[in-house]
Design a protein around this motif. Structure first.
Motif, PDB file in Angstrom:
ATOM      1  N   LYS A   1      25.073  27.814  76.040  1.00  0.00           N
ATOM      2  CA  LYS A   1      24.108  26.712  76.013  1.00  0.00           C
ATOM      3  C   LYS A   1      24.746  25.382  75.623  1.00  0.00           C
ATOM      4  CE  LYS A   1      21.158  28.735  73.262  1.00  0.00           C
ATOM      5  NZ  LYS A   1      19.919  28.989  72.472  1.00  0.00           N
TER       6      LYS A   1
ATOM      7  N   PRO B   1      21.995  22.644  85.771  1.00  0.00           N
ATOM      8  CA  PRO B   1      21.859  23.749  86.728  1.00  0.00           C
ATOM      9  C   PRO B   1      20.473  23.784  87.351  1.00  0.00           C
ATOM     10  CG  PRO B   1      21.678  24.579  84.495  1.00  0.00           C
ATOM     11  CD  PRO B   1      22.017  23.115  84.373  1.00  0.00           C
TER      12      PRO B   1
ATOM     13  N   PRO C   1      20.981  28.785  86.110  1.00  0.00           N
ATOM     14  CA  PRO C   1      20.723  29.096  84.690  1.00  0.00           C
ATOM     15  C   PRO C   1      20.687  30.606  84.468  1.00  0.00           C
ATOM     16  CG  PRO C   1      18.712  28.349  85.759  1.00  0.00           C
ATOM     17  CD  PRO C   1      19.811  28.166  86.758  1.00  0.00           C
TER      18      PRO C   1
ATOM     19  N   GLN D   1      19.214  33.592  82.195  1.00  0.00           N
ATOM     20  CA  GLN D   1      18.072  33.820  81.315  1.00  0.00           C
ATOM     21  C   GLN D   1      18.106  35.226  80.748  1.00  0.00           C
ATOM     22  OE1 GLN D   1      14.778  32.980  83.911  1.00  0.00           O
ATOM     23  NE2 GLN D   1      14.855  30.775  83.532  1.00  0.00           N
TER      24      GLN D   1
ATOM     25  N   GLY E   1      16.622  30.775  78.108  1.00  0.00           N
ATOM     26  CA  GLY E   1      17.927  30.403  78.635  1.00  0.00           C
ATOM     27  C   GLY E   1      19.045  30.682  77.635  1.00  0.00           C
TER      28      GLY E   1
ATOM     29  N   VAL F   1      24.781  29.168  81.570  1.00  0.00           N
ATOM     30  CA  VAL F   1      24.843  28.737  82.964  1.00  0.00           C
ATOM     31  C   VAL F   1      25.988  29.472  83.652  1.00  0.00           C
ATOM     32  CG1 VAL F   1      25.133  26.779  84.534  1.00  0.00           C
ATOM     33  CG2 VAL F   1      23.953  26.453  82.355  1.00  0.00           C
TER      34      VAL F   1
END
Length: 718
Positions: A377, A426, A453, A455, A462, A465
């Motif tokens: 992140k 993203p 992204p 998840q 999230g 990426v």
């Protein structure tokens, strides 16, 4: 913020000790205060009522004696007898200072006085006296307060026969002393106020001089003058002094008011409150001491459990605790030790599985030729496969883990900006193609960069990426070869087709010779087939031009209604062949800036499809409406309709509805969509099986083209 167990235990113990004691103390204080308040107010009420009764009795007795004497004076008596009667009245009532007879002009005719109280025995005029003026004004008995050498007195005029009146001067020294001498508690006193609320009798040592003039405005004095019964209340003066008191109205006017400072009146309640506060503080100290002792006994084993749990959270499954308190805490410690033993056994089994899964994942990622970068992140690299090192030109010996993208990518590469942008923003639908020229091979390489992204399963939160870098050079070269192939094919087909159609036209015109009906029909059929083939070739060529961006709009003011009419005329023969009724619904010409040829091709494509899929004797309607900033056109048919599965993909290349193919390449709607979108418009279809289809498209008003031929929206045309 975290709070220790000791503080929590202490707070609970203190609360358990303090809250009941505080509630009980406050209840006792309130009850005591209410009782004391009621007792104080009742005491003041009785004192005021008793004092008022004494004053009323005194005034009534005095008035009765004077009235009796005055009635006797009205009998036939000599003046000497009248003087003897008045003298005996003065001797029996020592507070009467003097009695005189006054005529209509206020002149004293005769006077009897008390030699111990009166100093002036001469007859004088009372014309200017306030009580005399009030008497002459009303003609009835009149009384006014007065003073004799600073002593309170009362002047009263009684009507006699004719215009003669009796003037009685009464000393109120004794009555004033009694009122002023009344005491209530340490600071309480009594006050006699007149009809205006001004104090007449009071203790000068207890009533502050600056509050004498303000007394008529005191709430208790105002209530006393307006009320006809006794009452009591608490109040505060304008100076901020708080009093408790009572009042009792007088029959002769005015009232008796008793006053006592609030602090003095409720001194017992204040002492009780202080005692209760001291008791509560004592309970708090005891509760705090008990809490310290209890908290130490409970917090120590819990602290040991907390430290052991923290060690387990770090992966140390060998941590154990030993607590021997012979209660639930000891049971908790034993359960914790069993749990760590099971975790220790489970971790040994899971380590091998995790290692195996990790190796599988790494094998899959590193076998993919595309470059894969996994970011957290914060944008830090967590994983990079072999393809990422090769495509981005990175040193495979240098670890990328925990480093930001701008720190590891070459700063002078076009690919760097695309990768950083994909990692920072993203989006599932964001695809960016980058072309890089290779100086060594003298060729271009094409790369496609995407950012997706990552998840967490289930929650959708999230966690990072994934950036993918793909080499699409081969795909681009194949697309180029396809375009060149289509270009060559279409041009090689168009030239002979054009020649063939020209020769067929000559045959139909009878240049070589006149054809009979059968020959003309054969030649006409061959021409129609060649025209369809030429249309297909033109569609393929248009698609090639669209994809290469070589189509430019030629904007000029055109009539949309006129274009629609020409399309109907062009395809009228096809409509007659199937007995289809074609209608044009337009209120006016609707002139706007557009490319005449491209819009006509849109109408031709939509109308041709409608005629193709509408059954014999059906109806096709072209409607044009003003939709504000755009014109809205519609081609509606009465065919069988379009299945819902094809609605969203009908405008794609080579797409046709299964089971409804009537010939063609499946490119007409794709070309129509491109032409409409080139005008910054929108095209769509609405259909329901069994109820026909409606193809809509819009053309914005006020389109303008810049110097490079690009179309943009200008000022809307009214």
């Amino acid at each position: 913020m975290r709070y220790g167990l000791f503080g929590k235990f202490a707070a609970v113990m203190v609360a358990l000790a303090l809250v009941p004691a505080a509630l009980l103390g406050f209840q006792l204080i309130n009850i005591s205060r209410a009782g004391i308040q009621a007792a104080v107010l009742e005491l003041h009420t009785k004192l005021a009522e008793g004092l008022a009764r004494s004053v009323d009795d005194y005034m009534r007795t005095t008035d009765d004696k004077v009235a009796f004497a005055l009635v006797s004076l009205q009998k036939n008596m000599e003046w000497s007898e009248k003087q003897d009667l008045l003298r005996s009245l003065i001797e029996t009532h020592r507070d009467i200072v003097e009695i005189s007879m006054v005529d209509a002009k206020g002149r004293e005719l005769v006077k009897v006085y008390n030699p111990d109280a009166a100093k002036d025995a001469a007859l004088t005029s009372r014309f200017g006296e306030a009580a005399f003026k009030e008497f002459r004004k009303t003609g009835a008995r009149a009384s006014m307060s007065s003073t004799i050498d600073g002593t309170p007195a009362l002047v009263t005029y009684y009507p006699l026969h004719g215009e003669i009146a009796a003037r009685v001067l009464l000393s109120l020294r004794g009555l004033a002393a009694r009122v002023a001498g009344e005491r209530i508690g340490g600071s309480g006193f009594a006050v006699l106020v007149d009809k205006k609320g001004l104090p007449l009798f009071y203790d000068k040592d207890r009533l502050v001089s600056d509050e004498i003039a303000a007394m008529p405005r005191w709430p208790i004095v105002a209530a006393a003058l307006q009320s006809h019964s006794v009452g009591s209340s608490e109040f505060q003066t304008a100076k901020g002094r708080a009093y408790v008191g009572a009042y009792a109205p007088l029959d002769s006017g005015g009232a008796i008011v008793t006053l006592q400072s609030l602090e003095d009146a409720y001194s017992a309640a204040i002492r009780m409150k202080r005692t209760a506060v001291a008791a509560m503080l004592f309970v708090v100290v005891l509760g705090l001491m008990a809490a310290i002792w209890q908290a130490r006994g409970m917090a120590r084993p819990l602290l040991e459990l907390s430290l052991a749990a923290e060690a387990v959270s770090r992966g140390d499954f060998l941590a154990t605790v030993k607590i021997e308190t012979r209660d639930e805490l000891q049971e908790l410690a034993e359960t914790f030790n069993r749990m760590t033993a099971q975790l220790r056994a489970y971790s040994v089994l899971q380590v091998d599985k995790l290692i195996a899964e990790q190796r599988k994942t790494e094998a899959i990622l590193f076998s993919i030729k595309d470059g894969i970068l996994l970011l957290d992140k914060d944008g830090k690299v967590q994983l990079a496969n072999r393809g990422a090192f090769e495509l981005l030109g990175l040193d495979p010996k240098v670890s990328l883990e925990g480093r930001a993208l701008p720190d590891i990518l070459p700063p002078d590469s076009k690919l760097t900006g695309a990768v950083v942008e994909a990692g920072g923003r993203p989006r599932p639908d964001a695809v960016k193609d980058i072309a890089i020229f290779n100086d060594e091979t003298k060729k271009k390489r094409y790369f496609r960069v995407t950012g997706q992204p990552v998840q967490r399963p289930g929650s959708g939160a999230g966690i990072g990426v994934v950036v993918a870098v793909r080499d699409v050079t081969l795909e681009r070269e194949l697309d180029k070869m396809k375009e060149e192939f289509l270009h060559y094919i279409t041009h090689d087909l168009r030239n002979p087709l054009g020649s063939a159609i020209g020769f067929l036209d000559m045959l139909l015109k009878g240049v070589p010779g006149v054809l009979n009906e059968e020959q003309r029909g054969i030649v006409d059929a061959v021409k129609r087939s060649n025209m369809r083939l030429l249309s297909m070739v033109n569609n393929i060529l248009d698609i090639a031009k669209m994809e290469s961006g070589r189509i430019r709009l030629q904007l000029k003011t055109v009539s949309i209604t006129g274009i629609a009419g020409r399309s109907i005329a062009t395809l009228q023969s096809q409509a007659k062949f199937k007995s289809i009724n074609v209608l044009l619904d337009a209120a006016e010409e609707f002139s706007i800036a557009a490319d005449n040829d491209l819009i006509e091709r849109v109408f031709n494509n939509l109308l041709g499809n409608a005629l193709k899929y509408t059954p014999n004797e059906g109806t096709v309607t072209i409607s044009i409406r003003d939709d504000g900033d755009a014109l809205k056109c519609c081609v509606a048919d009465t065919g069988e309709g379009i299945p819902a599965d094809y609605i969203n993909r009908l405008f794609q290349k080579f797409e046709q509805v299964q089971g409804q193919r009537k010939g063609g390449t499946g490119l007409g709607l794709a070309i129509a969509k491109f032409f409409v979108e080139s005008h910054l418009g929108r095209i769509w279809v609405e259909s329901e099986m069994g109820k026909g289809s409606q193809f809509y498209f819009t053309i914005p008003k006020g389109l303008v083209a810049d110097a490079e031929g690009a179309v943009r929206a200008g000022e809307p045309v009214a």
